[in-house]
Motif scaffolding. Structure first.
Motif, PDB file in Angstrom:
ATOM      1  N   ARG A 166      44.481  47.225  19.102  1.00  0.00           N
ATOM      2  CA  ARG A 166      43.687  47.127  20.420  1.00  0.00           C
ATOM      3  C   ARG A 166      43.715  45.874  21.025  1.00  0.00           C
ATOM      4  NH1 ARG A 166      38.109  50.730  19.020  1.00  0.00           N
ATOM      5  NH2 ARG A 166      39.105  52.782  18.304  1.00  0.00           N
ATOM      6  N   VAL A 167      44.204  46.052  22.297  1.00  0.00           N
ATOM      7  CA  VAL A 167      44.386  44.794  23.122  1.00  0.00           C
ATOM      8  C   VAL A 167      43.405  44.858  24.441  1.00  0.00           C
ATOM      9  CG1 VAL A 167      45.899  43.475  24.378  1.00  0.00           C
ATOM     10  CG2 VAL A 167      46.516  44.566  22.250  1.00  0.00           C
ATOM     11  N   ALA A 168      42.712  43.806  24.366  1.00  0.00           N
ATOM     12  CA  ALA A 168      41.844  43.710  25.683  1.00  0.00           C
ATOM     13  C   ALA A 168      42.193  42.574  26.565  1.00  0.00           C
ATOM     14  CB  ALA A 168      40.321  43.699  25.399  1.00  0.00           C
ATOM     15  N   TYR A 169      42.976  42.937  27.922  1.00  0.00           N
ATOM     16  CA  TYR A 169      43.304  41.701  28.540  1.00  0.00           C
ATOM     17  C   TYR A 169      42.235  41.334  29.604  1.00  0.00           C
ATOM     18  CZ  TYR A 169      48.246  43.022  27.479  1.00  0.00           C
ATOM     19  OH  TYR A 169      49.555  43.296  26.587  1.00  0.00           O
ATOM     20  N   VAL A 170      42.245  40.217  29.851  1.00  0.00           N
ATOM     21  CA  VAL A 170      41.014  39.664  30.765  1.00  0.00           C
ATOM     22  C   VAL A 170      41.789  38.510  31.582  1.00  0.00           C
ATOM     23  CG1 VAL A 170      39.061  38.344  30.945  1.00  0.00           C
ATOM     24  CG2 VAL A 170      39.228  40.102  29.086  1.00  0.00           C
ATOM     25  N   ASP A 171      41.594  38.735  33.100  1.00  0.00           N
ATOM     26  CA  ASP A 171      42.283  37.839  33.802  1.00  0.00           C
ATOM     27  C   ASP A 171      41.156  37.957  35.224  1.00  0.00           C
ATOM     28  OD1 ASP A 171      45.101  36.296  34.095  1.00  0.00           O
ATOM     29  OD2 ASP A 171      43.995  36.104  36.109  1.00  0.00           O
ATOM     30  N   TRP A 172      41.172  36.985  36.098  1.00  0.00           N
ATOM     31  CA  TRP A 172      40.347  36.890  37.315  1.00  0.00           C
ATOM     32  C   TRP A 172      41.381  37.093  38.523  1.00  0.00           C
ATOM     33  CZ3 TRP A 172      41.132  33.783  41.733  1.00  0.00           C
ATOM     34  CH2 TRP A 172      41.942  32.827  41.477  1.00  0.00           C
ATOM     35  N   GLU A 173      42.770  37.215  38.460  1.00  0.00           N
ATOM     36  CA  GLU A 173      43.619  37.413  39.447  1.00  0.00           C
ATOM     37  C   GLU A 173      43.514  38.725  39.635  1.00  0.00           C
ATOM     38  OE1 GLU A 173      46.047  36.994  42.161  1.00  0.00           O
ATOM     39  OE2 GLU A 173      46.924  37.948  40.503  1.00  0.00           O
ATOM     40  N   PRO A 174      43.345  39.241  40.941  1.00  0.00           N
ATOM     41  CA  PRO A 174      43.428  40.841  41.089  1.00  0.00           C
ATOM     42  C   PRO A 174      44.848  41.345  40.894  1.00  0.00           C
ATOM     43  CG  PRO A 174      42.909  39.563  43.060  1.00  0.00           C
ATOM     44  CD  PRO A 174      43.003  38.536  41.896  1.00  0.00           C
ATOM     45  N   VAL A 175      46.010  40.777  41.349  1.00  0.00           N
ATOM     46  CA  VAL A 175      47.228  41.099  41.196  1.00  0.00           C
ATOM     47  C   VAL A 175      47.653  41.448  39.796  1.00  0.00           C
ATOM     48  CG1 VAL A 175      49.764  40.510  41.747  1.00  0.00           C
ATOM     49  CG2 VAL A 175      48.028  40.115  43.534  1.00  0.00           C
ATOM     50  N   ALA A 176      47.210  40.255  38.977  1.00  0.00           N
ATOM     51  CA  ALA A 176      47.526  40.476  37.576  1.00  0.00           C
ATOM     52  C   ALA A 176      46.988  41.716  36.922  1.00  0.00           C
ATOM     53  CB  ALA A 176      46.993  39.040  36.813  1.00  0.00           C
ATOM     54  N   CYS A 177      45.635  41.938  37.381  1.00  0.00           N
ATOM     55  CA  CYS A 177      44.972  42.858  36.887  1.00  0.00           C
ATOM     56  C   CYS A 177      45.374  44.529  37.369  1.00  0.00           C
ATOM     57  CB  CYS A 177      43.381  42.885  37.282  1.00  0.00           C
ATOM     58  SG  CYS A 177      42.612  41.447  36.346  1.00  0.00           S
ATOM     59  N   HIS A 178      46.000  44.297  38.727  1.00  0.00           N
ATOM     60  CA  HIS A 178      46.286  45.473  39.152  1.00  0.00           C
ATOM     61  C   HIS A 178      47.652  46.032  38.323  1.00  0.00           C
ATOM     62  CE1 HIS A 178      47.826  48.365  42.391  1.00  0.00           C
ATOM     63  NE2 HIS A 178      49.035  47.896  42.108  1.00  0.00           N
ATOM     64  N   HIS A 179      48.627  45.211  38.188  1.00  0.00           N
ATOM     65  CA  HIS A 179      50.073  45.342  37.751  1.00  0.00           C
ATOM     66  C   HIS A 179      49.781  45.863  36.258  1.00  0.00           C
ATOM     67  CE1 HIS A 179      53.489  44.665  40.182  1.00  0.00           C
ATOM     68  NE2 HIS A 179      52.556  44.193  40.877  1.00  0.00           N
ATOM     69  N   ALA A 180      48.562  45.147  35.357  1.00  0.00           N
ATOM     70  CA  ALA A 180      48.535  45.470  34.044  1.00  0.00           C
ATOM     71  C   ALA A 180      47.977  46.913  34.158  1.00  0.00           C
ATOM     72  CB  ALA A 180      47.302  44.638  33.602  1.00  0.00           C
ATOM     73  N   ARG A 181      47.101  47.381  34.878  1.00  0.00           N
ATOM     74  CA  ARG A 181      46.593  48.633  35.088  1.00  0.00           C
ATOM     75  C   ARG A 181      47.809  49.881  35.213  1.00  0.00           C
ATOM     76  NH1 ARG A 181      42.127  46.309  38.007  1.00  0.00           N
ATOM     77  NH2 ARG A 181      40.356  45.898  36.495  1.00  0.00           N
ATOM     78  N   GLN A 182      48.652  49.427  36.166  1.00  0.00           N
ATOM     79  CA  GLN A 182      49.714  50.298  36.516  1.00  0.00           C
ATOM     80  C   GLN A 182      50.524  50.230  35.447  1.00  0.00           C
ATOM     81  OE1 GLN A 182      48.339  51.524  39.570  1.00  0.00           O
ATOM     82  NE2 GLN A 182      50.487  51.480  40.207  1.00  0.00           N
ATOM     83  N   LEU A 183      50.873  49.300  34.549  1.00  0.00           N
ATOM     84  CA  LEU A 183      51.635  49.316  33.543  1.00  0.00           C
ATOM     85  C   LEU A 183      51.030  50.058  32.289  1.00  0.00           C
ATOM     86  CD1 LEU A 183      54.225  47.991  32.058  1.00  0.00           C
ATOM     87  CD2 LEU A 183      52.749  46.510  31.250  1.00  0.00           C
ATOM     88  N   LEU A 184      49.787  50.044  32.124  1.00  0.00           N
ATOM     89  CA  LEU A 184      49.080  50.815  31.137  1.00  0.00           C
ATOM     90  C   LEU A 184      49.204  52.332  31.391  1.00  0.00           C
ATOM     91  CD1 LEU A 184      46.321  48.198  30.251  1.00  0.00           C
ATOM     92  CD2 LEU A 184      48.385  48.455  28.992  1.00  0.00           C
ATOM     93  N   GLY A 185      48.869  52.582  32.537  1.00  0.00           N
ATOM     94  CA  GLY A 185      48.606  53.968  32.840  1.00  0.00           C
ATOM     95  C   GLY A 185      47.513  54.742  31.998  1.00  0.00           C
ATOM     96  N   ALA A 186      47.957  55.747  31.114  1.00  0.00           N
ATOM     97  CA  ALA A 186      46.757  56.430  30.395  1.00  0.00           C
ATOM     98  C   ALA A 186      46.563  55.861  29.054  1.00  0.00           C
ATOM     99  CB  ALA A 186      47.177  57.590  30.188  1.00  0.00           C
ATOM    100  N   ASP A 187      46.953  54.611  28.853  1.00  0.00           N
ATOM    101  CA  ASP A 187      46.739  54.018  27.486  1.00  0.00           C
ATOM    102  C   ASP A 187      45.529  53.323  27.153  1.00  0.00           C
ATOM    103  OD1 ASP A 187      47.806  53.823  24.905  1.00  0.00           O
ATOM    104  OD2 ASP A 187      48.832  51.852  25.408  1.00  0.00           O
ATOM    105  N   GLU A 188      44.424  53.598  28.083  1.00  0.00           N
ATOM    106  CA  GLU A 188      43.161  52.756  28.055  1.00  0.00           C
ATOM    107  C   GLU A 188      42.380  53.030  26.488  1.00  0.00           C
ATOM    108  OE1 GLU A 188      40.985  53.121  31.486  1.00  0.00           O
ATOM    109  OE2 GLU A 188      42.705  52.229  32.953  1.00  0.00           O
ATOM    110  N   HIS A 189      42.740  53.968  25.784  1.00  0.00           N
ATOM    111  CA  HIS A 189      41.997  53.957  24.477  1.00  0.00           C
ATOM    112  C   HIS A 189      42.522  53.120  23.586  1.00  0.00           C
ATOM    113  CE1 HIS A 189      45.833  56.121  23.821  1.00  0.00           C
ATOM    114  NE2 HIS A 189      45.707  55.981  22.699  1.00  0.00           N
ATOM    115  N   ARG A 190      43.622  52.173  23.925  1.00  0.00           N
ATOM    116  CA  ARG A 190      44.159  51.389  22.879  1.00  0.00           C
ATOM    117  C   ARG A 190      44.188  50.013  23.673  1.00  0.00           C
ATOM    118  NH1 ARG A 190      49.909  53.012  20.688  1.00  0.00           N
ATOM    119  NH2 ARG A 190      50.057  53.227  22.776  1.00  0.00           N
TER     120      ARG A 190
END
Length: 273
Positions: free
Chosen positions: A104-128
């Protein structure tokens, strides 16, 4: 590039007018989550300080080796990545999942573009894997966020990752900030970190770099010596080889001293007794 407007339109809070160090870092590593202003300033940095791309690659490669070592040699399967930046070459969760698909990996950042791209990359993988938009200088907020508290089990060992983040925060009390995350972790947990250093940069290059960063959203640059980096991990048992230029931390290929110096970054990994 033409994608700038589209990208900004997708991300609430994205700023096309101010360069951002996370997006500049992404550009240096060959990513696409950056704007024209980031690319312009990143290229200026390369002209003034030719080793800046060496820093980015040395830091990223060390991150990969540290994650791989912690999961394969210490059995740590939970990672809290502080100031994770834009997901690009060698993402933490990709490295971890190569060795333990349940990690399990929890990414944390305050920059909105970084977070947006991370969410796009992860897709449906939010259980891990989760992405939390938060300020790492507020540990209580980070640790209580749904994306962190709901994913990581703090009763078991966790690896806190702080790569290239303690040197750009508004506070120089890195040890104080680290201690607040350490207090949430149990025995067997780890801290892996890197910090900008002056190994091959001249005084003039450091001054030029600081001048460029002054106009970014993170205008600070706190260089640390190896002794100052060691002071960030007072309660941890440092793994061999201790605090060293990041390219020399358990390298998977031959690295010359000159190459290591060009990286201008120290790295260290410690385990909490």
């Amino acid at each position: 590039m033409s994608h700038d407007g589209d990208l900004a339109g997708q991300v609430e809070g994205a700023n096309l007018d101010q360069p951002n160090i996370a997006r500049m870092y992404d550009y240096h590593l060959g990513g696409s989550a950056n704007f024209a202003i980031d690319r312009t300033v990143a290229e200026q940095a390369l002209r003034l300080v030719p080793t800046e791309r060496d820093y980015c690659w040395a830091n990223r490669a060390f991150l990969g080796r540290a994650v791989r070592h912690l999961i394969t040699e210490h059995g740590i399967d939970q990672f809290l990545d502080l100031g994770s930046g834009v997901p690009t070459v060698g993402n933490v969760h990709e490295i971890a999942h190569q060795h333990d698909p349940s990690a399990r990996v929890a990414y944390v950042d305050w920059e909105p573009v970084a977070c947006h791209h991370a969410r796009q990359l992860l897709g449906a993988d939010e259980h891990r894997v989760t992405v939390t938009e938060a300020d790492v200088c507020e540990p209580e907020t980070v640790l209580n966020a749904v994306g962190v508290a709901g994913l990581l089990d703090f009763a078991r060992p966790i690896a806190v990752l702080a790569f290239g983040i303690l040197d750009i925060l508004p506070t120089t009390d890195g040890a104080g900030l680290v201690s607040r995350y350490r207090e949430a972790c149990t025995s067997g947990s780890a801290l892996a970190l890197s910090n900008n250093a002056q190994l091959s940069r001249t005084d003039e290059e450091v001054a030029a770099l600081r001048s460029l960063l002054a106009d970014t959203s993170t205008p600070n640059l706190y260089l640390r010596t190896s002794e100052e980096v060691a002071a960030l991990l007072p309660d941890y048992e440092l793994l061999t080889p201790g605090v060293v230029p990041a390219s020399l931390w358990r390298p998977d290929r031959h690295v010359t001293e000159q190459e290591a110096q060009r990286g201008n970054v120290y790295g260290a990994v410690g385990i909490l007794p």
